[in-house]
Design a protein around this motif. Structure first.
Motif: not given
Lengths: 113, 114
Positions: A87-113
């Motif tokens: 599962v791959y998540f992106c995250a953003e730091r919302g503003s310069s005065n806080t270190g809080k990361l806000i995460f997205g919901q996630g994408t599941t990557l399935q690799v077929k052989p």
């Protein structure tokens, strides 16, 4: 409010193909973005990051693209391998005065052989 | 080894129990975090500690009580939980609050409330 979203909950690709995982964010003041990978039974692992003064950053087999005009972030994985399945998540730091990361919901990557 | 260690890895507890989750980081970081990860939801920030002081509490119910005795250790004390509290609880650390780079996560504690 602040939110980070991903366009697709699941992405299925053939081994050896390139993968593109997308993410939209809503806070134009965000100055830092990260992609994380989470394998089953593990915590999220840092893959690559990018700051808002850049458009593109490359790592080993991965590239992150940032389009601030449309508030869009993408992760490109070259020559996708079975070990990339996770599962791959992106995250953003919302503003310069806080270190809080806000995460997205996630994408599941399935690799077929 | 990610540098952030969480114990236990799995925990099953009744609604009347009291238990604690432990997190330890070996990275020399000054900020530590608790996140809750539920199925089909984004990671939810619960608490942030910077230099052992709590700097953020995201409207978390009082049945969750954090403790940060030093910059290397973080605890989450649990009491009278509800079944909806079942989730993966992730600990993370970073260089500093509001600084630079992203977080290093532990592998999490899978909590089941019965």
């Amino acid at each position: 409010g602040e939110s980070v979203g991903l366009h697709l909950p699941t992405l299925s690709v053939q081994e050896g193909d390139n993968s593109i995982i997308n993410c939209a964010y809503s806070n134009s003041a965000s100055d830092y973005f990260i992609w994380y990978k989470q394998e089953s039974g593990k915590g999220p692992q840092f893959i690559i990051d990018i700051r808002s003064n850049m458009d593109k950053r490359q790592g080993q087999r991965v590239t992150v693209l940032l389009n601030k005009t449309v508030k869009h972030l993408s992760l490109q994985i070259a020559a996708t391998q079975p070990g990339d399945s996770a599962v791959y998540f992106c995250a953003e730091r919302g503003s310069s005065n806080t270190g809080k990361l806000i995460f997205g919901q996630g994408t599941t990557l399935q690799v077929k052989p | 080894e990610t540098g952030v260690t969480q114990t236990p890895r799995h925990l099953v507890m009744g609604m009347t129990n009291k238990k604690s989750l432990k997190c330890e980081q070996h990275l020399g970081h000054n900020a530590m975090y608790w996140y809750k990860q539920s199925a089909k939801k984004p990671l939810e920030l619960m608490f942030v500690y910077s230099l052992e002081e709590r700097v953020e509490n995201n409207s978390v119910p009082s049945r969750f009580s954090p403790e940060c005795p030093n910059s290397s250790h973080l605890f989450l004390h649990l009491h009278t939980l509800q079944p909806e509290d079942s989730a993966l609880y992730l600990c993370a650390s970073s260089q500093g609050w509001g600084e630079g780079d992203g977080y290093t996560f532990g592998s999490g504690t899978r909590l089941t409330v019965v």
